[in-house]
Design a protein around this motif. Structure first.
Motif, PDB file in Angstrom:
ATOM      1  N   ASN A 443       0.823  -1.197   0.000  1.00 11.33           N
ATOM      2  CA  ASN A 443       0.000   0.000   0.000  1.00 11.33           C
ATOM      3  C   ASN A 443       0.866   1.260   0.000  1.00 11.33           C
ATOM      4  N   GLU A 484      -9.425 -11.964   1.326  1.00  5.37           N
ATOM      5  CA  GLU A 484     -10.009 -11.464   0.075  1.00  5.37           C
ATOM      6  C   GLU A 484      -9.658 -12.431  -1.034  1.00  5.37           C
ATOM      7  N   SER A 486     -10.156 -12.949  -5.078  1.00  2.00           N
ATOM      8  CA  SER A 486     -10.519 -12.129  -6.236  1.00  2.00           C
ATOM      9  C   SER A 486     -10.384 -12.937  -7.503  1.00  2.00           C
ATOM     10  N   LYS A 516     -15.684  -3.999  -1.567  1.00  2.00           N
ATOM     11  CA  LYS A 516     -15.827  -2.616  -2.016  1.00  2.00           C
ATOM     12  C   LYS A 516     -14.780  -2.308  -3.083  1.00  2.00           C
ATOM     13  N   GLY A 517     -15.052  -1.267  -3.830  1.00  3.67           N
ATOM     14  CA  GLY A 517     -14.039  -0.758  -4.741  1.00  3.67           C
ATOM     15  C   GLY A 517     -13.925  -1.507  -6.049  1.00  3.67           C
ATOM     16  N   TYR A 520     -11.398  -3.761  -9.847  1.00  8.12           N
ATOM     17  CA  TYR A 520     -10.008  -3.337  -9.766  1.00  8.12           C
ATOM     18  C   TYR A 520      -9.388  -3.463 -11.153  1.00  8.12           C
ATOM     19  N   VAL A 537      -2.181  -1.973  -8.991  1.00 10.60           N
ATOM     20  CA  VAL A 537      -3.598  -2.315  -8.971  1.00 10.60           C
ATOM     21  C   VAL A 537      -4.337  -1.070  -8.499  1.00 10.60           C
ATOM     22  N   ASN A 539      -8.191   0.549  -7.610  1.00  9.58           N
ATOM     23  CA  ASN A 539      -9.601   0.203  -7.405  1.00  9.58           C
ATOM     24  C   ASN A 539     -10.507   1.311  -7.961  1.00  9.58           C
ATOM     25  N   GLU A 541     -12.239   3.409  -6.554  1.00  8.33           N
ATOM     26  CA  GLU A 541     -12.231   4.665  -5.794  1.00  8.33           C
ATOM     27  C   GLU A 541     -11.014   5.511  -6.127  1.00  8.33           C
ATOM     28  N   GLY A 543      -7.952   4.437  -5.392  1.00 11.76           N
ATOM     29  CA  GLY A 543      -6.837   3.991  -4.544  1.00 11.76           C
ATOM     30  C   GLY A 543      -5.959   3.021  -5.318  1.00 11.76           C
ATOM     31  N   SER A 544      -4.670   3.086  -5.075  1.00 12.64           N
ATOM     32  CA  SER A 544      -3.772   2.206  -5.822  1.00 12.64           C
ATOM     33  C   SER A 544      -2.759   1.586  -4.887  1.00 12.64           C
ATOM     34  N   ALA A 545      -2.153   0.529  -5.356  1.00 11.92           N
ATOM     35  CA  ALA A 545      -1.125  -0.167  -4.592  1.00 11.92           C
ATOM     36  C   ALA A 545      -0.188  -0.839  -5.581  1.00 11.92           C
TER      37      ALA A 545
ATOM     38  N   TYR B  27      -5.216  -3.008  -0.368  1.00  6.57           N
ATOM     39  CA  TYR B  27      -5.699  -2.040  -1.339  1.00  6.57           C
ATOM     40  C   TYR B  27      -7.206  -2.089  -1.451  1.00  6.57           C
ATOM     41  N   ALA B  28      -7.795  -3.243  -1.160  1.00  6.15           N
ATOM     42  CA  ALA B  28      -9.229  -3.363  -1.357  1.00  6.15           C
ATOM     43  C   ALA B  28     -10.022  -2.920  -0.148  1.00  6.15           C
ATOM     44  N   GLU B  30     -10.034   0.206   1.376  1.00  2.00           N
ATOM     45  CA  GLU B  30     -10.196   1.639   1.616  1.00  2.00           C
ATOM     46  C   GLU B  30     -11.581   2.110   1.236  1.00  2.00           C
ATOM     47  N   MET B  31     -12.625   1.431   1.660  1.00  6.41           N
ATOM     48  CA  MET B  31     -13.920   1.722   1.089  1.00  6.41           C
ATOM     49  C   MET B  31     -14.836   2.468   2.025  1.00  6.41           C
ATOM     50  N   LYS B 149     -12.451   6.987   3.495  1.00  3.21           N
ATOM     51  CA  LYS B 149     -12.565   8.155   2.629  1.00  3.21           C
ATOM     52  C   LYS B 149     -13.544   9.149   3.232  1.00  3.21           C
TER      53      LYS B 149
END
Lengths: 552, 218
Positions: A443, A484, A486, A516-517, A520, A537, A539, A541, A543-545, B27-28, B30-31, B149
């Motif tokens: 992150n 998670e 994916s 959420k988000g 990706y 990556v 998302n 929103e 946000g990146s990583a 990363y997933a 931050e919602m 956020k």
């Protein structure tokens, strides 16, 4: 009317006008006497606040008024406690021999009950950075103004403060009643440590150059392997010239190397090199300075009683190094690989408990924390100190190599292995080897999670199912397990994989929660051989990583 | 050090930022989204009454309460540390509605330039629009923090007698005028000056006419 009468009348009117002018002037000057304004009771109230200590090593930050990080030295709060208007308020300050009277700060008008807050950001003389010891200084404030009657008034105030020696810092000024017990709360002035990371100072830069040379003169940031090789040699250089860890004098608790409650002595890299010893803060700063000197971004991680440096590798991963591994203070000297292992364990523990603060030196320099002007040294200073001879003795010792797969400890996610060199640019379509892969997500804050991915390939189409699992501290203060899973689908174009995840399953302690988000977007550069990839990556929103993958 | 900002942003930053212990990041994750509504009432003497009401998802609400955000943020507003001067600090938790309301009065925030007020907005808050009729200005901001956020809106309310309200994008400042900027002149003093002027004019006129008028023949 006769001429005589008119002249007499004119004289009387002129005399009357003079009398009225006198009344008007009295009314203007002394309004209350003739009902010009309400009774002008009250006064201009002034409250002067001065910081108790000035950190001379970071003296430039006090004058960086418009920078993200700036420190006012004095604050004057004026309040017009009169019923009339105060005009032309002017304020200025002086700090002993370290700053002459600054230009007047002017405020055209103060209404009744209006407050004005004036801050003093002194341009300090570099004299204060030459202080070897704490020195008292007097801060003077002077102000002038026109009161509601138009009369000029002046006011002077002064307060004493302590200018710390150039090797001193204090980390926080919260009283014991205010401190909430967290490390973050204790290190208010911790970012000023960046002023000690003197990457361009001759001894640090020179020692770093010797370390880079020992690594074969490679560009430290051209690849991960080169970077690690240089880092290893920088560390070994410290050992080679016999820099040792020194426990701070006067420190009572032996399980910590510095005490944030008190004024701490911090050496510059040049001092550590000359004396060949330093506390954990000193060694961390020296190592960080050497890293920065060869172009490797550094971080300083501070926790209760300890500081260690972290290198940011070209692929975005962080490599912590226990700088006190050089030995001394009752501890044995260890090689670079072991110093990394020790620091990795520390770093994992800190990320789990959150009791740390990380300082990004380059960001802090850009935000106004600049190093002081140190005394110039001759170009052959390292020779004079015997450093060059010690560094080049024995022709150099190959450092311990950093294990490719350091493994985890205590259940915490292990550090991701470094990636192989960048892929070739021959324009041909890359291939990705199907099978089980290890993935690492970093992150922006530097924290990292690891996981696994099952990769299937058909032509240039790639399908992946990834699984990451990490601990998370819940609102109840207890640790929970988040997971998670994916589903990712993408296509290889040239050397790049463009993929997207639109489906995911999240669980918390086994209970499904809403992901959420989504979706990706994933963009990876595939290394030659198809056994590694790295990229980003992002998302929905924004946000990146950083994402890196390696075939198991 | 994050509290070392100046101007209007000082209060906004403090009210919008959160002190958190580090949690497990991904990363997933931050919602979570927090929202706020802010109100900045500019007073005639330059003080500003600031209120920000945060409405939070439960996880953020609990996290904030656990980390005692008010203590962390309001402590940074102590006069010995902050670039601004505040009084009447208050916070109110509402567990049922998951809201936190922070309020305070910031002293002397807009600068009295003599003929107008200037309230500098420093980064973070983006100007949306200005309603001169209702004497309000709107700002919005959104940001990412470890807590999640944020999105919200701040309404700046000008004094009722404010005029010439404008947004100076170049200076990133709100400018306005109030009658209180003009120092009142004492009525009696005005009267004396008026009488003095009239008498002087009349006296000069009498003398002038005396030279013009022909002497009476005896």
């Amino acid at each position: 009317m006769t001429r005589l009468f008119m002249r007499r009348l004119g004289s009387i009117l002129a005399a009357a006008s003079v009398i009225f002018v006198v009344f008007a002037l009295i009314g203007t000057w002394y309004g209350p006497a003739l009902g010009g304004a309400k009774d002008a009771s009250g006064q201009l109230l002034c409250n002067l606040t001065v910081r108790e200590k000035l950190i001379s090593a970071a003296y430039k930050v006090y004058g960086a008024k418009d920078q993200p990080i700036s420190l006012w030295l004095a604050k004057s709060v004026f309040k017009n406690d009169t019923p009339g208007y105060i005009k032309d308020l002017k304020v200025r300050y002086k700090l002993g021999e370290f700053a002459d009277w600054c230009p007047w700060q002017t405020y055209p008008s103060l209404l009744p009950t209006q407050t004005v807050v004036d801050l003093y950001y002194p341009i300090l003389s570099e004299k204060c950075a030459r202080l070897a010891n704490r020195t008292p200084a007097e801060l003077q404030m002077e102000c002038e103004y026109l009161d509601s009657s138009g009369r000029k008034q002046t006011l002077q105030k002064s307060e004493r403060l302590t200018v710390l020696g150039r090797q001193e810092i204090y980390f926080g000024d919260l009283s014991s009643r205010e401190w909430n017990g967290t490390i973050q709360d204790s290190l208010t002035y911790g970012p000023l440590l960046a002023a000690w990371v003197t990457k361009t100072d001759l001894p640090a830069a020179g020692l770093a150059a010797l370390g880079n040379k020992a690594a074969g003169g490679v560009g430290a940031y051209t690849s991960v392997d080169n970077c690690i090789a240089v880092l290893a040699q920088l560390y070994e250089m410290m050992r080679r010239i016999h820099i040792t860890y020194q426990f701070p004098a006067g420190q009572v608790e032996r399980d910590r190397s510095f005490d944030i409650r008190y004024i701490q002595t911090v050496q510059y890299p040049r001092d550590v090199i000359q004396k060949r010893s330093g506390t954990c803060i000193d060694l961390a700063i020296l190592y960080a300075a050497m890293m920065e000197a060869v172009g490797i971004p550094s971080r300083l991680v501070a926790t209760t009683g300890h500081v260690f440096p972290i290198a940011v590798l070209p692929n975005g991963l962080m490599l912590p190094v226990e700088a006190t591994g050089v030995g001394g203070g009752g501890t044995a000297s260890v090689g670079f690989a072991d110093a990394v292992k020790i620091a990795e364990k520390e770093w994992q523990d800190l990320q789990a408990n959150g009791q740390f603060v990380m300082f990004d030196c380059q960001s802090l320099w850009g935000a106004g924390v600049s190093s002081p002007e140190l005394d110039p040294l001759p170009a052959d200073i390292l020779e004079r100190w015997g450093i060059t001879e010690a560094a080049l003795r024995d022709g150099g010792v190959p450092p311990q190599s950093v294990p490719r797969d350091p493994g985890g400890a205590g259940g915490a996610p292990p550090q991701a292995p470094p990636l192989p060199p960048d892929p070739g640019g021959d324009g041909q379509q890359a291939v990705m080897v199907p099978g089980n892969w290890v993935i690492a997500v970093t992150n922006p804050g530097g924290s990292q999670v690891q996981g696994v991915a099952q990769v299937a390939v058909q032509g240039n189409r790639v399908q992946m199912v990834s699984m990451v699992s990490y601990p998370v501290t819940g609102p109840d203060g207890k640790e929970h397990r988040a997971q998670e899973q994916s589903s990712i689908v993408g296509q290889i174009q040239g050397q790049r994989l463009e993929a997207q995840c639109s489906e995911a399953v999240w669980t918390l302690d086994g209970t499904r929660v809403q992901p959420k988000g989504l979706p990706y977007k994933i963009q990876l550069t595939i290394a030659s051989g198809g056994r590694a990839a790295s990229g980003t990556v992002i998302n929905a929103e924004g946000g990146s990583a950083q994402l890196s993958m390696q075939l198991r | 050090m994050k509290h070392m900002v100046t101007g209007m942003m000082a209060a906004a930053t403090v009210l919008g930022s959160v002190v958190l212990l580090a949690t497990g990041p991904a990363y997933a994750q931050e919602m979570t989204m927090g929202e706020y509504e802010g109100r900045w009432e500019l007073q005639a003497n330059g003080d500003v009454k600031v209120t920000r009401k945060f409405t939070l998802p439960m996880i953020m609400y609990n996290q904030w309460k656990l980390t005692n955000v008010h203590m962390a943020e309001f402590r940074s507003l102590a006069g010995s540390r902050s670039t601004i001067e505040v009084t009447d600090k208050k916070y109110e938790w509402d567990d049922v509605n998951r809201t936190l309301t922070l309020s305070m009065t910031v002293l002397g925030l807009p600068r009295n330039m003599g003929d107008h007020w200037e309230a500098k907005m420093v980064g973070g808050l983006s100007f949306s629009n200005l309603d001169e009729n209702k004497k309000t200005a709107f700002f919005h901001s959104s940001g990412q923090s470890p807590a999640g956020k944020f999105e919200g809106r701040d309404v700046v309310v000008f004094p009722g007698d404010a005029t010439k309200i404008e947004w100076n994008a170049g200076a990133n400042a709100l400018m306005y005028r109030t009658p209180s900027l003009d120092a009142p002149t004492g009525l009696w003093t005005l009267l004396w000056w008026t009488l003095a002027g009239l008498c002087a004019l009349a006296g000069i006129a009498m003398w002038g006419m005396s030279f013009v008028r022909k002497p009476v023949a005896t």
